[in-house]
Design a protein around this motif. Structure first.
Motif, short mmCIF file in Angstrom:
data_model
loop_
_atom_site.label_atom_id
_atom_site.label_comp_id
_atom_site.label_asym_id
_atom_site.label_seq_id
_atom_site.Cartn_x
_atom_site.Cartn_y
_atom_site.Cartn_z
N ASN A 95 0.83 -1.21 0.00
CA ASN A 95 0.00 0.00 0.00
C ASN A 95 0.86 1.26 0.00
OD1 ASN A 95 -2.36 -1.49 0.00
ND2 ASN A 95 -2.60 -1.44 2.21
N PHE A 96 1.95 1.26 0.80
CA PHE A 96 2.85 2.42 0.83
C PHE A 96 3.49 2.64 -0.54
CE2 PHE A 96 3.77 2.30 5.65
CZ PHE A 96 2.73 3.18 5.88
N LYS A 97 3.93 1.57 -1.17
CA LYS A 97 4.54 1.71 -2.49
C LYS A 97 3.54 2.28 -3.48
CE LYS A 97 8.03 -1.92 -2.00
NZ LYS A 97 8.47 -3.24 -2.43
N SER A 98 2.31 1.83 -3.40
CA SER A 98 1.27 2.34 -4.28
C SER A 98 1.03 3.83 -4.00
CB SER A 98 -0.03 1.56 -4.07
OG SER A 98 -1.08 2.12 -4.81
N ASP A 99 0.96 4.19 -2.72
CA ASP A 99 0.75 5.60 -2.35
C ASP A 99 1.92 6.46 -2.80
OD1 ASP A 99 -1.63 4.86 -1.20
OD2 ASP A 99 -0.90 4.95 0.87
N ILE A 100 3.14 5.96 -2.64
CA ILE A 100 4.33 6.71 -3.07
C ILE A 100 4.30 6.91 -4.57
CG2 ILE A 100 6.84 6.52 -3.35
CD1 ILE A 100 6.90 5.28 -0.52
N SER A 101 3.92 5.87 -5.30
CA SER A 101 3.83 5.97 -6.75
C SER A 101 2.81 7.05 -7.15
CB SER A 101 3.43 4.62 -7.34
OG SER A 101 3.20 4.71 -8.71
N LYS A 102 1.67 7.06 -6.47
CA LYS A 102 0.65 8.08 -6.75
C LYS A 102 1.16 9.48 -6.43
CE LYS A 102 -3.23 4.98 -5.89
NZ LYS A 102 -4.29 4.60 -4.94
N GLU A 104 4.31 10.47 -6.38
CA GLU A 104 5.33 10.83 -7.37
C GLU A 104 4.67 11.31 -8.66
OE1 GLU A 104 7.66 7.27 -7.58
OE2 GLU A 104 9.08 7.97 -6.06
N GLU A 105 3.62 10.63 -9.07
CA GLU A 105 2.90 11.03 -10.29
C GLU A 105 2.26 12.41 -10.11
OE1 GLU A 105 1.90 10.77 -14.11
OE2 GLU A 105 3.04 9.23 -13.05
N ALA A 106 1.65 12.62 -8.94
CA ALA A 106 1.05 13.94 -8.67
C ALA A 106 2.13 15.02 -8.64
CB ALA A 106 0.29 13.90 -7.34
N ASN A 107 3.29 14.71 -8.07
CA ASN A 107 4.39 15.67 -8.01
C ASN A 107 4.87 16.02 -9.42
OD1 ASN A 107 6.34 17.27 -6.71
ND2 ASN A 107 7.86 15.64 -6.89
N LYS A 108 4.98 15.02 -10.30
CA LYS A 108 5.38 15.29 -11.68
C LYS A 108 4.38 16.21 -12.36
CE LYS A 108 7.83 10.98 -12.61
NZ LYS A 108 7.78 9.69 -13.33
N GLU A 109 3.09 15.92 -12.17
CA GLU A 109 2.06 16.76 -12.77
C GLU A 109 2.15 18.19 -12.23
OE1 GLU A 109 -1.79 15.00 -12.22
OE2 GLU A 109 -1.20 13.14 -13.22
N LEU A 110 2.37 18.33 -10.93
CA LEU A 110 2.49 19.65 -10.32
C LEU A 110 3.71 20.39 -10.86
CD1 LEU A 110 1.42 21.64 -8.22
CD2 LEU A 110 2.81 20.49 -6.52
N MET A 111 4.83 19.69 -10.96
CA MET A 111 6.04 20.32 -11.48
C MET A 111 5.86 20.74 -12.94
SD MET A 111 7.99 20.62 -8.98
CE MET A 111 9.53 21.12 -9.69
N ASN A 112 5.19 19.90 -13.71
CA ASN A 112 4.93 20.26 -15.11
C ASN A 112 4.00 21.47 -15.19
OD1 ASN A 112 6.54 18.24 -16.15
ND2 ASN A 112 4.86 16.77 -16.30
N ALA A 113 3.05 21.56 -14.28
CA ALA A 113 2.14 22.70 -14.28
C ALA A 113 2.85 23.96 -13.81
CB ALA A 113 0.94 22.40 -13.39
N LEU A 114 3.78 23.82 -12.86
CA LEU A 114 4.46 24.99 -12.31
C LEU A 114 5.58 25.50 -13.22
CD1 LEU A 114 4.77 24.08 -8.54
CD2 LEU A 114 3.25 25.75 -9.57
N LYS A 115 6.13 24.64 -14.05
CA LYS A 115 7.24 25.04 -14.91
C LYS A 115 6.89 26.26 -15.76
CE LYS A 115 10.74 23.06 -17.91
NZ LYS A 115 11.21 21.87 -18.57
N PRO A 116 5.77 26.25 -16.47
CA PRO A 116 5.42 27.45 -17.25
C PRO A 116 5.20 28.67 -16.35
CG PRO A 116 4.07 25.59 -17.96
CD PRO A 116 4.84 25.16 -16.76
N THR A 117 4.68 28.43 -15.16
CA THR A 117 4.46 29.55 -14.24
C THR A 117 5.79 30.14 -13.82
OG1 THR A 117 2.47 28.43 -13.44
CG2 THR A 117 3.34 30.21 -12.08
N PHE A 118 6.78 29.31 -13.48
CA PHE A 118 8.10 29.81 -13.12
C PHE A 118 8.75 30.56 -14.29
CE2 PHE A 118 8.32 26.32 -9.78
CZ PHE A 118 8.20 27.21 -8.72
N GLU A 119 8.59 30.01 -15.48
CA GLU A 119 9.16 30.68 -16.66
C GLU A 119 8.50 32.04 -16.86
OE1 GLU A 119 8.67 27.89 -19.84
OE2 GLU A 119 10.27 26.59 -19.12
#
Length: 137
Positions: A95-102, A104-119
């Motif tokens: 369950n922890f591995k599954s939660d960590i995977s989720k 990490e995916e949410a973090n990637k999405e957030l970073m991708n969304a924030l990248k244009p904002t930072f630019e």
């Protein structure tokens, strides 16, 4: 000899009374087993004091065996609890591995969304810096 005669009479009575309910092969094997048991008891010598002492030692041995069986039973229960704990731990890890995977995916999405904002913010800062420099001149 009288015991053997008495046993034979008892067996004949049993045969007659059980003839209708018991299969011959079952009956024969049962009778043979009883005869062997009686013969082995007949062949046993009378017990002397030494033999009685050995039997007493057997009682102690039986007590020790009983105590060991009790300990084995306790250990078996402990092992069962440990195995249940291991199963729960493994399920929790999955369950922890599954939660960590989720996450990490949410973090990637957030970073991708924030990248244009930072630019965009970086561009705005550069533009403001240039305007300030122009205004200072």
């Amino acid at each position: 000899m009288t015991k053997l005669l008495l046993l034979s009479i008892i067996l004949i009575c049993l045969i007659v009374s059980c003839r209708e309910t018991i299969d011959d092969s079952q009956w024969k094997s049962g009778i043979e087993e009883k005869i062997k048991t009686l013969e082995s008891k007949k062949d046993m010598p009378m017990m002397h004091d030494e033999d009685m002492e050995k039997m007493m030692g057997m009682g102690e041995l039986k007590e020790k065996i009983s105590a060991l069986e009790s300990e084995v039973s306790k250990m078996s229960k402990i092992i069962d609890v440990q195995m249940m704990g291991d199963r729960v731990l493994n399920e929790t890890l999955v369950n922890f591995k599954s939660d960590i995977s989720k996450l990490e995916e949410a973090n990637k999405e957030l970073m991708n969304a924030l990248k244009p904002t930072f630019e965009s913010i970086s561009r705005d800062i550069n533009n403001l810096s240039k305007r300030i420099e122009e205004l200072e001149k």
